[in-house]
Design a protein around this motif. Structure first.
Motif, PDB file in Angstrom:
ATOM      1  N   THR A  32      31.152  19.388  15.921  1.00  0.00           N
ATOM      2  CA  THR A  32      32.484  18.682  15.856  1.00  0.00           C
ATOM      3  C   THR A  32      32.858  18.099  17.179  1.00  0.00           C
ATOM      4  O   THR A  32      32.106  18.945  18.041  1.00  0.00           O
ATOM      5  CB  THR A  32      33.569  19.631  15.407  1.00  0.00           C
ATOM      6  OG1 THR A  32      33.272  20.972  16.226  1.00  0.00           O
ATOM      7  CG2 THR A  32      33.505  20.042  13.956  1.00  0.00           C
ATOM      8  N   VAL A  93      35.008  23.485   3.895  1.00  0.00           N
ATOM      9  CA  VAL A  93      36.345  23.472   4.017  1.00  0.00           C
ATOM     10  C   VAL A  93      37.059  23.141   2.674  1.00  0.00           C
ATOM     11  O   VAL A  93      36.449  22.233   2.060  1.00  0.00           O
ATOM     12  CB  VAL A  93      36.896  22.461   4.820  1.00  0.00           C
ATOM     13  CG1 VAL A  93      38.334  22.337   5.070  1.00  0.00           C
ATOM     14  CG2 VAL A  93      36.390  22.735   6.377  1.00  0.00           C
ATOM     15  N   THR A  98      31.480  20.134   4.127  1.00  0.00           N
ATOM     16  CA  THR A  98      30.546  19.628   5.279  1.00  0.00           C
ATOM     17  C   THR A  98      29.189  19.743   5.069  1.00  0.00           C
ATOM     18  O   THR A  98      28.883  21.004   4.976  1.00  0.00           O
ATOM     19  CB  THR A  98      31.162  20.003   6.552  1.00  0.00           C
ATOM     20  OG1 THR A  98      31.135  21.223   6.900  1.00  0.00           O
ATOM     21  CG2 THR A  98      32.850  19.621   6.569  1.00  0.00           C
ATOM     22  N   PRO A 124      35.960  15.989  13.725  1.00  0.00           N
ATOM     23  CA  PRO A 124      36.568  17.497  13.667  1.00  0.00           C
ATOM     24  C   PRO A 124      37.107  17.534  12.071  1.00  0.00           C
ATOM     25  O   PRO A 124      37.364  16.253  11.263  1.00  0.00           O
ATOM     26  CB  PRO A 124      37.754  17.423  14.412  1.00  0.00           C
ATOM     27  CG  PRO A 124      38.167  15.769  14.708  1.00  0.00           C
ATOM     28  CD  PRO A 124      36.849  15.221  14.922  1.00  0.00           C
ATOM     29  N   ILE A 125      37.417  18.402  11.420  1.00  0.00           N
ATOM     30  CA  ILE A 125      37.581  18.388  10.176  1.00  0.00           C
ATOM     31  C   ILE A 125      39.066  18.080   9.926  1.00  0.00           C
ATOM     32  O   ILE A 125      39.848  18.720  10.688  1.00  0.00           O
ATOM     33  CB  ILE A 125      37.258  19.758   9.208  1.00  0.00           C
ATOM     34  CG1 ILE A 125      35.999  20.124   9.543  1.00  0.00           C
ATOM     35  CG2 ILE A 125      38.205  19.964   8.032  1.00  0.00           C
ATOM     36  CD1 ILE A 125      35.592  21.417   9.016  1.00  0.00           C
ATOM     37  N   LYS A 311      48.067  25.482  10.442  1.00  0.00           N
ATOM     38  CA  LYS A 311      46.553  25.403  10.157  1.00  0.00           C
ATOM     39  C   LYS A 311      45.814  26.543  10.235  1.00  0.00           C
ATOM     40  O   LYS A 311      45.882  26.993  11.362  1.00  0.00           O
ATOM     41  CB  LYS A 311      46.101  24.097  11.111  1.00  0.00           C
ATOM     42  CG  LYS A 311      44.500  23.537  10.515  1.00  0.00           C
ATOM     43  CD  LYS A 311      44.382  22.646  11.371  1.00  0.00           C
ATOM     44  CE  LYS A 311      43.058  21.934  10.667  1.00  0.00           C
ATOM     45  NZ  LYS A 311      42.450  21.011  11.652  1.00  0.00           N
ATOM     46  N   GLU A 338      41.472  26.498   5.353  1.00  0.00           N
ATOM     47  CA  GLU A 338      39.988  26.316   5.695  1.00  0.00           C
ATOM     48  C   GLU A 338      39.370  27.399   5.424  1.00  0.00           C
ATOM     49  O   GLU A 338      39.524  28.437   5.751  1.00  0.00           O
ATOM     50  CB  GLU A 338      39.851  25.607   6.959  1.00  0.00           C
ATOM     51  CG  GLU A 338      40.390  24.366   7.159  1.00  0.00           C
ATOM     52  CD  GLU A 338      40.556  23.946   8.593  1.00  0.00           C
ATOM     53  OE1 GLU A 338      40.569  22.783   9.115  1.00  0.00           O
ATOM     54  OE2 GLU A 338      40.673  24.748   9.566  1.00  0.00           O
ATOM     55  N   GLN A 358      34.157  27.299  15.034  1.00  0.00           N
ATOM     56  CA  GLN A 358      34.693  26.087  14.033  1.00  0.00           C
ATOM     57  C   GLN A 358      36.243  26.132  14.035  1.00  0.00           C
ATOM     58  O   GLN A 358      36.532  25.107  14.207  1.00  0.00           O
ATOM     59  CB  GLN A 358      34.232  26.681  12.662  1.00  0.00           C
ATOM     60  CG  GLN A 358      34.647  25.861  11.471  1.00  0.00           C
ATOM     61  CD  GLN A 358      33.648  24.451  11.456  1.00  0.00           C
ATOM     62  OE1 GLN A 358      32.392  24.661  11.355  1.00  0.00           O
ATOM     63  NE2 GLN A 358      34.202  23.373  11.358  1.00  0.00           N
ATOM     64  N   ASN A 362      38.431  23.000  15.026  1.00  0.00           N
ATOM     65  CA  ASN A 362      39.219  22.181  14.145  1.00  0.00           C
ATOM     66  C   ASN A 362      40.606  22.304  14.754  1.00  0.00           C
ATOM     67  O   ASN A 362      41.594  21.968  13.826  1.00  0.00           O
ATOM     68  CB  ASN A 362      38.908  22.785  12.868  1.00  0.00           C
ATOM     69  CG  ASN A 362      37.625  22.601  12.254  1.00  0.00           C
ATOM     70  OD1 ASN A 362      36.963  21.716  12.623  1.00  0.00           O
ATOM     71  ND2 ASN A 362      37.287  23.102  11.149  1.00  0.00           N
ATOM     72  N   SER A 364      42.437  24.981  14.638  1.00  0.00           N
ATOM     73  CA  SER A 364      43.031  25.952  13.831  1.00  0.00           C
ATOM     74  C   SER A 364      44.084  26.683  14.460  1.00  0.00           C
ATOM     75  O   SER A 364      44.060  27.302  15.656  1.00  0.00           O
ATOM     76  CB  SER A 364      42.382  26.750  13.055  1.00  0.00           C
ATOM     77  OG  SER A 364      41.317  26.095  12.299  1.00  0.00           O
TER      78      SER A 364
END
Ligand SMILES: Nc1nc2c(ncn2[C@@H]2O[C@H](COP(=O)(O)OP(=O)(O)OP(=O)(O)O)[C@@H](O)[C@H]2O)c(=O)[nH]1
Length: 489
Positions: A32, A93, A98, A124-125, A311, A338, A358, A362, A364
């Motif tokens: 990412t 996710v 992915t 990025p997701i 998130k 996620e 991760q 992302n 989060s």
């Protein structure tokens, strides 16, 4: 319920150290874009977690849990390398699979590769946009307006009841009576065995008798048998004696004083779970013995947080029970969170390592990591928990920021020992008591609070996604003593 939003600060003032990364043989390289990890603004020192005493822990049976002496850097780097080697991470996710997780064997050579060397290239997701669940459409009635330092006001999420953030300003909000009565009735129903047994015995004890030493002793015995703990039992009898010694006393007098003394013990631990959203992710590690409701509680927490617009990523760190990985995936889908998981039997510390990376990539807000249920006297399983905490600490000195232990309300006395061991090994800094809707023996929470003084953030009052309520000292005390506002419900 006045929502206390207590300021919590972490040390992020200094430059973030280059994190010793241990990309090992088949460590997962998350593709990412480089997360912007610029050092956050200056904060004061965090409250340090309870120190981990070295030497044998005072608990019956079980092995020595080992010395808690600081781990050497090389040993730790090996652990991270080994942790990353022994698993390949399937990062998925919910609603967005992915396939961009690749391994970079050559990175395994050095256990101390600089994180900058880890090129991250994939997109990025994107945040998952899902409809709010109907319950949290407008956020909880009691949610206070919060002013988050890291976000401007009009985008700041309204945190659900039971959570707080560093910059939020305490705002008392009126309790929504209809919500309180429903969960309160479930709480009373759950504690019915404790309270009816107790009030029945007290009524039998105090029929037309003046208060004397014998009745005080008998009352003390009753309270200890109800798992309230010696300290609280003595507080009740001392207060009763000071008020009514030598006089007639009714069971109502006893109930009132019992509720009052229990509330005094519980009020200091009834706090909102503090989130520091000025840096991402806020890591919540959930630990506890088998079947205490860890995975279910994670689902409930994720629902509250994602429902408030945060998130959330949940990580299936319980790599021991196959159903647990699938169970958490279902919770992730249900709560629009996620999900990151790995294969059964993989190293849990390695999963925690990748989940952190991760979640960071992302951006989060919150990462909630599940762990396998384990009995507190299983030294090798408790050592695994220590390793998870160590690996997270190498990625962020303050992580895991919250270590929650789930306690099953039907457990009784053994819960005291569980808290002792998990606190020493994993640095537990918060409790959630589950299954209070069942035939609970909730009195033990009073003894635990008196002894450990750990925050109790939530109580579980059912298996549903909404069956998690912020812990309220007065309500809990009244439910046990069979008194108070809800007593006529
Ligand atoms: N009645 C009731 N049941 C609950 C509550 N919380 C969890 N449960 C149930 O308790 C059982 C165990 O919950 P899990 O979340 O799987 O517990 P766990 O700690 O993850 O279990 P292990 O992974 O085996 O350690 C499940 O059937 C849950 O539905 C609660 O508050 N009330």
């Amino acid at each position: 319920m006045a929502l206390g939003f207590i300021k919590k600060v972490f040390t992020f003032g200094r430059e973030k150290p280059a994190v010793e990364q241990a990309p090992a043989e088949d460590s997962a390289k998350v593709e990412t874009p480089a997360a912007d990890v610029s050092p956050a603004s200056e904060f004061a020192e965090p409250a340090s977690p309870p120190s981990v005493p070295s030497g044998h822990l005072p608990h019956e049976g079980g092995d020595r849990l080992g010395d808690a002496a600081p781990v050497k850097q090389e040993q730790l780097a090996e652990e991270i390398a080994e942790a990353a080697v022994s698993h390949d991470v399937e990062t998925s996710v919910s609603k967005l699979a992915t396939d961009n997780v690749v391994t970079e064997p050559e990175q395994a050579e050095s256990a101390e590769a600089d994180v900058a060397a880890q090129e991250v290239t994939s997109e990025p997701i994107p945040p998952l946009v899902g409809e709010m669940s109907d319950r949290t459409e407008g956020g909880d009635e009691g949610a206070a307006e919060t002013d988050l330092a890291s976000k401007d006001i009009d985008t700041a999420p309204i945190l659900p009841k039971g959570f707080a953030t560093a910059a939020s300003i305490p705002e008392p909000t009126p309790e929504a009576p209809k919500q309180k009565l429903s969960w309160f009735q479930r709480l009373r129903a759950g504690l019915a065995r404790t309270s009816s047994q107790l009030t029945g015995q007290i009524a039998a004890l105090f029929t037309k008798r003046k208060l004397d030493d014998q009745t005080l002793q008998d009352l003390e015995d009753l309270l200890i048998q109800a798992d309230l703990g010696v300290e609280t039992a003595m507080r009740v009898t001392d207060t009763l004696a000071s008020e009514r010694y030598g006089k007639d006393v009714t069971s109502e007098d006893v109930g009132r004083i019992m509720a009052q003394e229990i509330a005094k013990v519980l009020k200091p631990v009834a706090k909102p779970l503090q989130l520091d959203l000025s840096h991402k992710p806020h890591v919540i590690l959930v630990v506890g013995v088998n079947g205490t409701g860890k995975t279910t509680t994670i689902g409930k927490l994720a629902a509250k947080l994602s429902g408030a617009g945060l998130k959330v990523m949940v990580a299936a760190g319980d790599t021991f029970r196959a159903a647990a990985i699938e169970q958490l995936k279902i919770w992730a889908d249900r709560t629009k969170s996620e999900f990151i998981g790995t294969k059964l039997g993989a190293d849990a510390a390695g999963l925690a390592f990748d989940a952190f990376q991760q979640a960071k990539a992302n951006k989060s807000d919150v990462l909630i990591i599940d762990t396998a249920g384990r009995l507190q006297n299983k030294a090798e399983l408790m050592a695994e928990l220590e390793k998870i905490v160590r690996v997270l600490g190498k990625l962020d000195p303050d992580a895991p920021h919250t270590v929650l232990q789930t306690l099953d309300a039907t457990t009784g006395q053994n819960a005291l020992n569980q808290v002792e061991i998990f606190r020493n090994v994993a640095g537990v800094n918060g409790l959630i008591m589950t299954k209070l809707d069942g035939t609970a023996r909730g009195g033990i929470l009073v003894a635990i609070s008196a002894k450990h003084k750990l925050p109790v953030y939530f109580i579980g009052v059912g298996e549903g996604v909404d069956d998690l309520e912020p812990f309220e000292a007065e309500d809990f005390a009244n439910a046990i003593a069979g008194t108070g506002a809800g007593s006529s419900q």
